[in-house]
Design a protein around this motif. Structure first.
Motif, PDB file in Angstrom:
ATOM      1  N   MET A  39       6.689  -3.444 -10.226  1.00 48.40           N
ATOM      2  CA  MET A  39       5.621  -4.651  -9.910  1.00 48.40           C
ATOM      3  C   MET A  39       4.488  -4.352 -10.758  1.00 48.40           C
ATOM      4  O   MET A  39       3.640  -5.400 -10.582  1.00 48.40           O
ATOM      5  CB  MET A  39       5.524  -4.623  -8.510  1.00 48.40           C
ATOM      6  CG  MET A  39       6.791  -5.179  -7.604  1.00 48.40           C
ATOM      7  SD  MET A  39       6.421  -5.264  -5.904  1.00 48.40           S
ATOM      8  CE  MET A  39       8.207  -5.217  -5.227  1.00 48.40           C
ATOM      9  N   GLY A  40       4.239  -3.412 -11.585  1.00 48.65           N
ATOM     10  CA  GLY A  40       3.231  -3.465 -12.208  1.00 48.65           C
ATOM     11  C   GLY A  40       1.915  -2.752 -11.584  1.00 48.65           C
ATOM     12  O   GLY A  40       0.801  -2.972 -11.940  1.00 48.65           O
ATOM     13  N   ASN A  41       2.144  -2.641 -10.300  1.00 49.73           N
ATOM     14  CA  ASN A  41       0.849  -2.121  -9.532  1.00 49.73           C
ATOM     15  C   ASN A  41       0.697  -0.487  -9.751  1.00 49.73           C
ATOM     16  O   ASN A  41       0.818   0.274  -8.998  1.00 49.73           O
ATOM     17  CB  ASN A  41       1.193  -2.146  -7.921  1.00 49.73           C
ATOM     18  CG  ASN A  41       1.104  -3.734  -7.605  1.00 49.73           C
ATOM     19  OD1 ASN A  41       0.135  -4.040  -6.881  1.00 49.73           O
ATOM     20  ND2 ASN A  41       1.782  -4.455  -7.909  1.00 49.73           N
ATOM     21  N   VAL A  42       0.363  -0.204 -10.957  1.00 46.88           N
ATOM     22  CA  VAL A  42       0.141   1.063 -11.308  1.00 46.88           C
ATOM     23  C   VAL A  42      -1.141   1.587 -10.678  1.00 46.88           C
ATOM     24  O   VAL A  42      -1.603   2.959 -10.925  1.00 46.88           O
ATOM     25  CB  VAL A  42       0.223   1.449 -12.871  1.00 46.88           C
ATOM     26  CG1 VAL A  42       1.857   1.071 -13.195  1.00 46.88           C
ATOM     27  CG2 VAL A  42      -0.761   0.667 -13.571  1.00 46.88           C
ATOM     28  N   SER A  43      -2.227   0.947 -10.644  1.00 47.18           N
ATOM     29  CA  SER A  43      -3.260   1.136 -10.176  1.00 47.18           C
ATOM     30  C   SER A  43      -3.271   1.729  -8.550  1.00 47.18           C
ATOM     31  O   SER A  43      -2.677   1.415  -7.841  1.00 47.18           O
ATOM     32  CB  SER A  43      -4.366   0.005  -9.970  1.00 47.18           C
ATOM     33  OG  SER A  43      -5.491   0.429  -9.075  1.00 47.18           O
ATOM     34  N   ASN A  44      -3.857   3.083  -8.378  1.00 46.02           N
ATOM     35  CA  ASN A  44      -3.717   3.858  -7.008  1.00 46.02           C
ATOM     36  C   ASN A  44      -4.337   3.033  -6.166  1.00 46.02           C
ATOM     37  O   ASN A  44      -4.390   2.857  -4.845  1.00 46.02           O
ATOM     38  CB  ASN A  44      -4.235   5.224  -7.178  1.00 46.02           C
ATOM     39  CG  ASN A  44      -3.228   6.337  -7.766  1.00 46.02           C
ATOM     40  OD1 ASN A  44      -2.315   5.844  -8.053  1.00 46.02           O
ATOM     41  ND2 ASN A  44      -3.437   7.325  -7.457  1.00 46.02           N
ATOM     42  N   ARG A  45      -5.559   2.277  -6.443  1.00 44.93           N
ATOM     43  CA  ARG A  45      -6.289   1.434  -5.758  1.00 44.93           C
ATOM     44  C   ARG A  45      -5.567   0.260  -5.133  1.00 44.93           C
ATOM     45  O   ARG A  45      -5.919  -0.084  -3.942  1.00 44.93           O
ATOM     46  CB  ARG A  45      -7.607   1.169  -6.379  1.00 44.93           C
ATOM     47  CG  ARG A  45      -8.717   0.280  -5.475  1.00 44.93           C
ATOM     48  CD  ARG A  45     -10.087  -0.077  -6.384  1.00 44.93           C
ATOM     49  NE  ARG A  45     -10.700   1.114  -6.859  1.00 44.93           N
ATOM     50  CZ  ARG A  45     -11.518   1.945  -6.216  1.00 44.93           C
ATOM     51  NH1 ARG A  45     -11.865   1.482  -4.947  1.00 44.93           N
ATOM     52  NH2 ARG A  45     -11.970   2.913  -6.736  1.00 44.93           N
TER      53      ARG A  45
END
Length: 323
Positions: free
Chosen positions: A68-74
């Motif tokens: 889903m492209g949520n590569v940001s840890n935040r």
């Protein structure tokens, strides 16, 4: 899914009434929880919420990263926080005996220093709006107010006419319904106050149903300015002035305000040694509306006043070199 929607509605009501959470944050949490159950419905159709386990939540976290492209840890940390809250409420309400998201480690968020505008960048941006036109005057007042008082963009958009206290010199802004529920009042100095006062005079002649200070001027019906539109205004004048928009965002004006506010203070008089116009971490923290001083410290770390203290004085190098 009808049962899930009913549970989400009950949970949202609990967050509003018992926890005192703000509408925007609760709606964002609810959106995340709904997306989780939509994903679960594709993976395990008709699985009861009581049967969802820690492994399912871990699978979702992996799917966020890889699919889903949520590569940001935040970003993923925020989504995990929403699930913890929802399943924690189910446990509290007696709908589950455990919280499957509780023991999952939160993705580590890399702390980076905030960015700030340079003096030249601010000069160019403030010179870009044409204040002879109504929209240009409004835009300049918005940009000046963002820098001069450091509000969150939602706080700027929520300003009403009765939140403005004009003494004829400085102007005081009363920010209400803020993040964390902490109202605060900020003073704007005479120069930016003059621009805001000019806009308020023009605003008083506009017949609008809303009491908002800053209005959307598109079309015949005037409405409260949106956070998205505020960002578009900053982008517009950044491009027009040649600053560029790669690293231009509203929060950068807030961090510039915080850093410059700290820089405006002096630790001591160079002649007598007494403290003069003392501005410390606590004062900046209160001005920003932060609950924890740790949240404020990164803004101090980029200030010139702080950076000057990070250097070893020339006298020490002279001592080393000359013996």
């Amino acid at each position: 899914m009808r049962l899930i929607e009913d549970l989400v509605s009950e949970w949202m009501e609990w967050l509003f009434i018992v926890r005192g959470r703000k509408v925007r944050g609760v709606e964002q949490y609810a959106k995340i929880v709904r997306s989780f159950f939509a994903w679960m419905d594709q993976k395990k159709p008709d699985v009861p919420f009581e049967s969802i386990g820690m492994g399912d939540v871990e699978d979702w976290m992996r799917a966020l990263f890889y699919d889903m492209g949520n590569v940001s840890n935040r970003s993923r940390a925020s989504k995990l926080s929403a699930l913890r809250s929802f399943f924690g409420w189910l446990q509290y309400a007696g709908r589950r005996i455990d919280n499957p998201a509780k023991q999952i480690p939160t993705p580590r968020i890399q702390q980076s220093l905030p960015q700030k505008f340079s003096t030249e960048e601010l000069r160019l941006i403030f010179a870009a709006p044409d204040k002879a036109k109504l929209m240009g005057l409004r835009d300049l007042a918005i940009l000046m107010t963002l820098y001069a008082s450091g509000p969150r963009v939602s706080e700027l958009c929520n300003l009403d006419m009765n939140h403005i206290h004009d003494s004829g010199g400085v102007i005081r802004l009363h920010f209400v319904d803020t993040k964390g529920g902490k109202d605060r009042t900020i003073t704007i100095a005479e120069r930016p106050a003059k621009i805001l006062r000019e806009w308020l005079t023009a605003r008083a002649a506009i017949k609008a149903e809303t009491r908002a200070v800053f209005l959307s001027l598109a079309g015949q019906r005037y409405s409260r300015l949106s956070a998205k539109r505020a960002q578009e205004i900053l982008d517009k004048y950044a491009r027009k002035s040649g600053v560029g928009d790669a690293d231009v965002f509203i929060h950068k004006l807030r961090s510039t305000y915080a850093s410059d506010l700290y820089d405006s203070g002096h630790d001591q008089c160079p002649r007598c040694g007494h403290k003069i116009h003392h501005v410390d971490l606590l004062m900046v923290q209160l001005a920003l509306g932060h609950s924890d001083p740790k949240t404020t410290m990164p803004y101090i770390a980029i200030s010139e006043r702080h950076l000057k203290k990070t250097r070893i004085p020339n006298s020490r190098f002279k001592e080393i070199e000359e013996g």
